[in-house]
Design an enzyme around this catalytic site. Structure first.
Site, PDB file in Angstrom:
ATOM      1  N   ILE A   4      -4.292   2.230  -2.313  1.00 43.63           N
ATOM      2  CA  ILE A   4      -3.658   1.479  -1.240  1.00 43.63           C
ATOM      3  C   ILE A   4      -4.287   1.934   0.075  1.00 43.63           C
ATOM      4  CG2 ILE A   4      -1.471   0.967  -2.386  1.00 43.63           C
ATOM      5  CD1 ILE A   4      -0.229   3.380  -1.117  1.00 43.63           C
ATOM      6  N   ASP A   5      -4.221   1.086   1.082  1.00 48.60           N
ATOM      7  CA  ASP A   5      -4.896   1.359   2.339  1.00 48.60           C
ATOM      8  C   ASP A   5      -4.291   2.552   3.072  1.00 48.60           C
ATOM      9  OD1 ASP A   5      -6.580  -0.883   2.030  1.00 48.60           O
ATOM     10  OD2 ASP A   5      -4.983  -2.194   2.757  1.00 48.60           O
ATOM     11  N   LYS A   6      -5.050   3.107   3.987  1.00 43.12           N
ATOM     12  CA  LYS A   6      -4.626   4.274   4.761  1.00 43.12           C
ATOM     13  C   LYS A   6      -3.236   4.095   5.353  1.00 43.12           C
ATOM     14  CE  LYS A   6      -5.624   6.628   9.130  1.00 43.12           C
ATOM     15  NZ  LYS A   6      -6.478   6.627  10.332  1.00 43.12           N
TER      16      LYS A   6
ATOM     17  N   THR B  79      -0.937   1.839   4.594  1.00 39.77           N
ATOM     18  CA  THR B  79       0.075   1.361   3.657  1.00 39.77           C
ATOM     19  C   THR B  79       0.678   2.583   2.974  1.00 39.77           C
ATOM     20  OG1 THR B  79      -1.095  -0.719   3.270  1.00 39.77           O
ATOM     21  CG2 THR B  79       0.501  -0.033   1.607  1.00 39.77           C
TER      22      THR B  79
ATOM     23  N   ARG C 136      -2.274  -8.457   2.757  1.00 38.80           N
ATOM     24  CA  ARG C 136      -2.581  -8.615   4.177  1.00 38.80           C
ATOM     25  C   ARG C 136      -3.335  -9.922   4.428  1.00 38.80           C
ATOM     26  NH1 ARG C 136      -5.546  -3.042   5.473  1.00 38.80           N
ATOM     27  NH2 ARG C 136      -5.463  -3.836   7.615  1.00 38.80           N
TER      28      ARG C 136
END
Length: 305
Positions: free
Chosen positions: A136-138, A140, A237
């Site tokens: 998962i993104d930084k 998130t 997103r």
């Protein structure tokens, strides 16, 4: 050397060899290309081109070179570990923590903390991403499965590919909805105008499906729950921007004037999968990140309609 064999079924018939390996094993296209160039991927015992069209009952064999000695330094971290056994961990990742190192950024990532916590991590995704089967993104927050061995990694990758690993997210998005739920079925690929972004596009894209339910509408925002059918980069997103409801605080895909949140208000709240060894159904839920919770509370007090 780790050797993994897949038997092609009707669902994957006619697909490209490189795309199948990339999707099934959650490997980057570059890593698959490298394995093909090294003759480490074969079909029915023969080396085939990346574009080879798969047939039912084909035996796809992937040989993974031994993991190189990891040069990433272990770092002591206060990891929020919800579950751990000899095969895997389930982590509740905080907002702001990068999952894995990248060139020029080899410290203060989740992987650094994992290497300090446990020495045994799967090597399928290479030395920069030991144990990482999905990410998962930084900015998130929320749930991640981390695999300790290649057998577990392969099993979880297969579940992600088969869509039997269920992942739900919570988000605050711009603009209230006029309907209570929906499905976004729109392919995602690299944005041709900005290579740092993804976009809904027909060129060099992959199928992407996101289901969402509106939990509460506010004056200018909505609180939603999303369920992933596929797992493309930045999928939620990109999809929410595509339908005109970008995630609040998202620096890449939202408006310039948005909530001050230090990143998108997106939280991986729920995950379900089958344990690779015990075959038991595993279910985990993670509480909201403090920033997310505070902003949601403010909206409920000030903007509820």
């Amino acid at each position: 050397m780790e050797n993994i064999v897949y038997t092609i079924d009707e669902k994957n018939q006619g697909g490209r060899l490189d795309k199948f390996v990339s999707t099934t094993m959650e490997l980057s296209r570059k890593r698959v290309k490298d394995l093909l160039d090294q003759n480490q991927i074969q079909v029915n015992g023969k080396v085939e081109k990346a574009s080879y069209s798969l047939q039912i009952q084909d035996q796809v064999s992937i040989t993974l070179p031994p993991l190189q000695e990891v040069t990433i330094e272990p770092e002591a971290m206060n990891l929020d570990i919800l579950y751990e056994d000899s095969d895997l961990l389930v982590i509740n990742k905080p907002k702001g923590l990068v999952v894995h190192p990248a060139p020029g950024h080899t410290s203060n990532t989740l992987v650094n903390g994992l290497l300090y916590h446990c020495k045994d991590l799967s090597g399928i995704n290479g030395e920069m991403r030991p144990g990482i089967v999905h990410r998962i993104d930084k900015d998130t927050s929320g749930l991640l499965i981390v695999c300790k061995n290649d057998k577990a990694h392969q099993a979880i990758s297969q579940q992600l590919s088969d869509k039997t690993c269920h992942r739900d997210y919570l988000a605050i998005v711009h603009h209230p909805f006029s309907h209570s739920h929906g499905t976004i079925n729109a392919p995602i690929g690299r944005d041709e105008k900005d290579r740092q972004k993804m976009a809904v596009t027909a060129k060099n894209s992959k199928d992407a499906v996101t289901h969402f339910t509106v939990l509460k509408n506010f004056k200018d925002f909505a609180y939603i729950r999303c369920s992933l059918e596929t797992g493309r980069t930045h999928q939620i997103r990109v999809h929410m921007q595509y339908i005109g409801h970008p995630i609040a605080g998202d620096p890449k895909y939202s408006y310039k004037k948005t909530l001050d949140t230090n990143g998108q208000l997106l939280h991986a709240c729920h995950i379900e999968f089958i344990h690779p060894t015990t075959k038991e159904k595993m279910t985990f839920d993670a509480p909201l990140d403090p920033i997310f919770k505070e902003i949601l509370g403010r909206l409920e007090r000030e903007e509820s309609v």
